[in-house]
Design a protein around this motif. Structure first.
Motif, PDB file in Angstrom:
ATOM      1  N   MET A   1       0.849  -1.173   0.000  1.00  0.00           N
ATOM      2  CA  MET A   1       0.000   0.000   0.000  1.00  0.00           C
ATOM      3  C   MET A   1       0.895   1.237   0.000  1.00  0.00           C
ATOM      4  O   MET A   1       1.929   1.269   0.654  1.00  0.00           O
ATOM      5  CB  MET A   1      -0.901  -0.025   1.246  1.00  0.00           C
ATOM      6  CG  MET A   1      -1.810   1.133   1.342  1.00  0.00           C
ATOM      7  SD  MET A   1      -3.049   0.836   2.609  1.00  0.00           S
ATOM      8  CE  MET A   1      -4.442   1.465   1.765  1.00  0.00           C
ATOM      9  N   ARG A   2       0.475   2.252  -0.690  1.00  0.00           N
ATOM     10  CA  ARG A   2       1.224   3.502  -0.749  1.00  0.00           C
ATOM     11  C   ARG A   2       0.432   4.603  -0.041  1.00  0.00           C
ATOM     12  O   ARG A   2      -0.789   4.632  -0.082  1.00  0.00           O
ATOM     13  CB  ARG A   2       1.485   3.912  -2.191  1.00  0.00           C
ATOM     14  CG  ARG A   2       2.455   3.007  -2.871  1.00  0.00           C
ATOM     15  CD  ARG A   2       2.684   3.497  -4.278  1.00  0.00           C
ATOM     16  NE  ARG A   2       3.649   2.637  -4.900  1.00  0.00           N
ATOM     17  CZ  ARG A   2       4.846   3.028  -5.292  1.00  0.00           C
ATOM     18  NH1 ARG A   2       5.201   4.281  -5.153  1.00  0.00           N
ATOM     19  NH2 ARG A   2       5.674   2.176  -5.839  1.00  0.00           N
ATOM     20  N   TYR A   3       1.172   5.510   0.595  1.00  0.00           N
ATOM     21  CA  TYR A   3       0.563   6.637   1.288  1.00  0.00           C
ATOM     22  C   TYR A   3       1.088   7.920   0.683  1.00  0.00           C
ATOM     23  O   TYR A   3       2.268   8.026   0.348  1.00  0.00           O
ATOM     24  CB  TYR A   3       0.898   6.612   2.791  1.00  0.00           C
ATOM     25  CG  TYR A   3       0.294   5.433   3.504  1.00  0.00           C
ATOM     26  CD1 TYR A   3      -1.014   5.474   3.943  1.00  0.00           C
ATOM     27  CD2 TYR A   3       1.039   4.284   3.736  1.00  0.00           C
ATOM     28  CE1 TYR A   3      -1.578   4.389   4.593  1.00  0.00           C
ATOM     29  CE2 TYR A   3       0.491   3.197   4.384  1.00  0.00           C
ATOM     30  CZ  TYR A   3      -0.820   3.253   4.815  1.00  0.00           C
ATOM     31  OH  TYR A   3      -1.377   2.189   5.460  1.00  0.00           O
ATOM     32  N   ARG A   5       1.831  12.129   1.129  1.00  0.00           N
ATOM     33  CA  ARG A   5       2.304  12.967   2.232  1.00  0.00           C
ATOM     34  C   ARG A   5       1.135  13.402   3.112  1.00  0.00           C
ATOM     35  O   ARG A   5       1.231  13.422   4.328  1.00  0.00           O
ATOM     36  CB  ARG A   5       3.050  14.175   1.688  1.00  0.00           C
ATOM     37  CG  ARG A   5       3.691  15.025   2.757  1.00  0.00           C
ATOM     38  CD  ARG A   5       4.492  16.156   2.165  1.00  0.00           C
ATOM     39  NE  ARG A   5       5.635  15.692   1.399  1.00  0.00           N
ATOM     40  CZ  ARG A   5       6.865  15.556   1.888  1.00  0.00           C
ATOM     41  NH1 ARG A   5       7.095  15.872   3.133  1.00  0.00           N
ATOM     42  NH2 ARG A   5       7.840  15.126   1.146  1.00  0.00           N
ATOM     43  N   GLY A   6       0.004  13.711   2.533  1.00  0.00           N
ATOM     44  CA  GLY A   6      -1.182  14.112   3.288  1.00  0.00           C
ATOM     45  C   GLY A   6      -1.708  12.995   4.174  1.00  0.00           C
ATOM     46  O   GLY A   6      -2.222  13.238   5.261  1.00  0.00           O
ATOM     47  N   ASP A   7      -1.580  11.746   3.716  1.00  0.00           N
ATOM     48  CA  ASP A   7      -2.022  10.602   4.515  1.00  0.00           C
ATOM     49  C   ASP A   7      -1.195  10.451   5.786  1.00  0.00           C
ATOM     50  O   ASP A   7      -1.661   9.915   6.787  1.00  0.00           O
ATOM     51  CB  ASP A   7      -1.917   9.295   3.711  1.00  0.00           C
ATOM     52  CG  ASP A   7      -2.901   9.224   2.552  1.00  0.00           C
ATOM     53  OD1 ASP A   7      -3.956   9.882   2.639  1.00  0.00           O
ATOM     54  OD2 ASP A   7      -2.590   8.516   1.576  1.00  0.00           O
ATOM     55  N   LEU A   8       0.047  10.907   5.745  1.00  0.00           N
ATOM     56  CA  LEU A   8       0.949  10.710   6.884  1.00  0.00           C
ATOM     57  C   LEU A   8       0.751  11.739   7.987  1.00  0.00           C
ATOM     58  O   LEU A   8       1.417  11.694   9.004  1.00  0.00           O
ATOM     59  CB  LEU A   8       2.398  10.703   6.399  1.00  0.00           C
ATOM     60  CG  LEU A   8       2.727   9.578   5.420  1.00  0.00           C
ATOM     61  CD1 LEU A   8       4.156   9.694   4.937  1.00  0.00           C
ATOM     62  CD2 LEU A   8       2.485   8.221   6.043  1.00  0.00           C
ATOM     63  N   ASN A   9      -0.182  12.652   7.795  1.00  0.00           N
ATOM     64  CA  ASN A   9      -0.510  13.600   8.857  1.00  0.00           C
ATOM     65  C   ASN A   9      -1.400  12.962   9.911  1.00  0.00           C
ATOM     66  O   ASN A   9      -1.583  13.496  10.985  1.00  0.00           O
ATOM     67  CB  ASN A   9      -1.204  14.844   8.288  1.00  0.00           C
ATOM     68  CG  ASN A   9      -0.246  15.711   7.505  1.00  0.00           C
ATOM     69  OD1 ASN A   9       0.954  15.715   7.774  1.00  0.00           O
ATOM     70  ND2 ASN A   9      -0.767  16.437   6.538  1.00  0.00           N
ATOM     71  N   GLU A  10      -1.985  11.832   9.579  1.00  0.00           N
ATOM     72  CA  GLU A  10      -2.874  11.099  10.478  1.00  0.00           C
ATOM     73  C   GLU A  10      -2.185   9.800  10.885  1.00  0.00           C
ATOM     74  O   GLU A  10      -1.378   9.254  10.131  1.00  0.00           O
ATOM     75  CB  GLU A  10      -4.188  10.760   9.763  1.00  0.00           C
ATOM     76  CG  GLU A  10      -4.977  11.963   9.303  1.00  0.00           C
ATOM     77  CD  GLU A  10      -5.609  12.706  10.460  1.00  0.00           C
ATOM     78  OE1 GLU A  10      -6.031  12.045  11.424  1.00  0.00           O
ATOM     79  OE2 GLU A  10      -5.672  13.936  10.395  1.00  0.00           O
ATOM     80  N   PRO A  11      -2.499   9.253  12.073  1.00  0.00           N
ATOM     81  CA  PRO A  11      -1.935   7.954  12.448  1.00  0.00           C
ATOM     82  C   PRO A  11      -2.400   6.871  11.464  1.00  0.00           C
ATOM     83  O   PRO A  11      -3.505   6.943  10.923  1.00  0.00           O
ATOM     84  CB  PRO A  11      -2.494   7.680  13.841  1.00  0.00           C
ATOM     85  CG  PRO A  11      -2.994   8.996  14.320  1.00  0.00           C
ATOM     86  CD  PRO A  11      -3.328   9.812  13.124  1.00  0.00           C
ATOM     87  N   VAL A  12      -1.556   5.910  11.227  1.00  0.00           N
ATOM     88  CA  VAL A  12      -1.892   4.801  10.351  1.00  0.00           C
ATOM     89  C   VAL A  12      -2.012   3.553  11.202  1.00  0.00           C
ATOM     90  O   VAL A  12      -1.099   3.209  11.943  1.00  0.00           O
ATOM     91  CB  VAL A  12      -0.791   4.610   9.274  1.00  0.00           C
ATOM     92  CG1 VAL A  12      -1.099   3.389   8.414  1.00  0.00           C
ATOM     93  CG2 VAL A  12      -0.660   5.852   8.426  1.00  0.00           C
ATOM     94  N   LEU A  13      -3.168   2.888  11.138  1.00  0.00           N
ATOM     95  CA  LEU A  13      -3.377   1.648  11.868  1.00  0.00           C
ATOM     96  C   LEU A  13      -3.325   0.495  10.878  1.00  0.00           C
ATOM     97  O   LEU A  13      -3.945   0.544   9.821  1.00  0.00           O
ATOM     98  CB  LEU A  13      -4.728   1.651  12.579  1.00  0.00           C
ATOM     99  CG  LEU A  13      -4.889   2.681  13.694  1.00  0.00           C
ATOM    100  CD1 LEU A  13      -6.309   2.630  14.254  1.00  0.00           C
ATOM    101  CD2 LEU A  13      -3.891   2.418  14.786  1.00  0.00           C
TER     102      LEU A  13
END
Length: 84
Positions: A1-3, A5-13
């Motif tokens: 899965m790719r994230y 930069r905007g996705d990395l502002n939130e915690p990833v579970l």
């Protein structure tokens, strides 16, 4: 899965298999340690113990800011002075 930069502002579970995370983990509080008391304050406490004539009275005012361990050290220093 790719994230992005905007996705990395939130915690990833992430989950493995059928296991689903129920909530975000919480950090364990860290116990803070007070800096050691100035040796001059301990010396004042020892001097106050030496000047005290009461053996049943509580801590002298000069010892009020010491924690239990520091006060015990001051009492030991005082009693060592009596026996040496």
């Amino acid at each position: 899965m790719r994230y992005t930069r905007g996705d990395l502002n939130e915690p990833v579970l992430l989950s493995l298999g059928d296991a689903k995370p129920t909530e975000y983990p919480t950090a364990t509080p860290v116990k803070t340690v007070a800096p050691p008391t100035d040796p001059a304050v301990i010396a004042e406490c020892v001097a106050a113990l030496k000047a005290s004539t009461s053996t049943t009275e509580g801590r002298p005012a000069a010892c009020a800011t010491l924690n239990e361990d520091e006060y015990a050290d001051a009492v030991i220093a005082y009693t060592d002075g009596l026996t040496s």
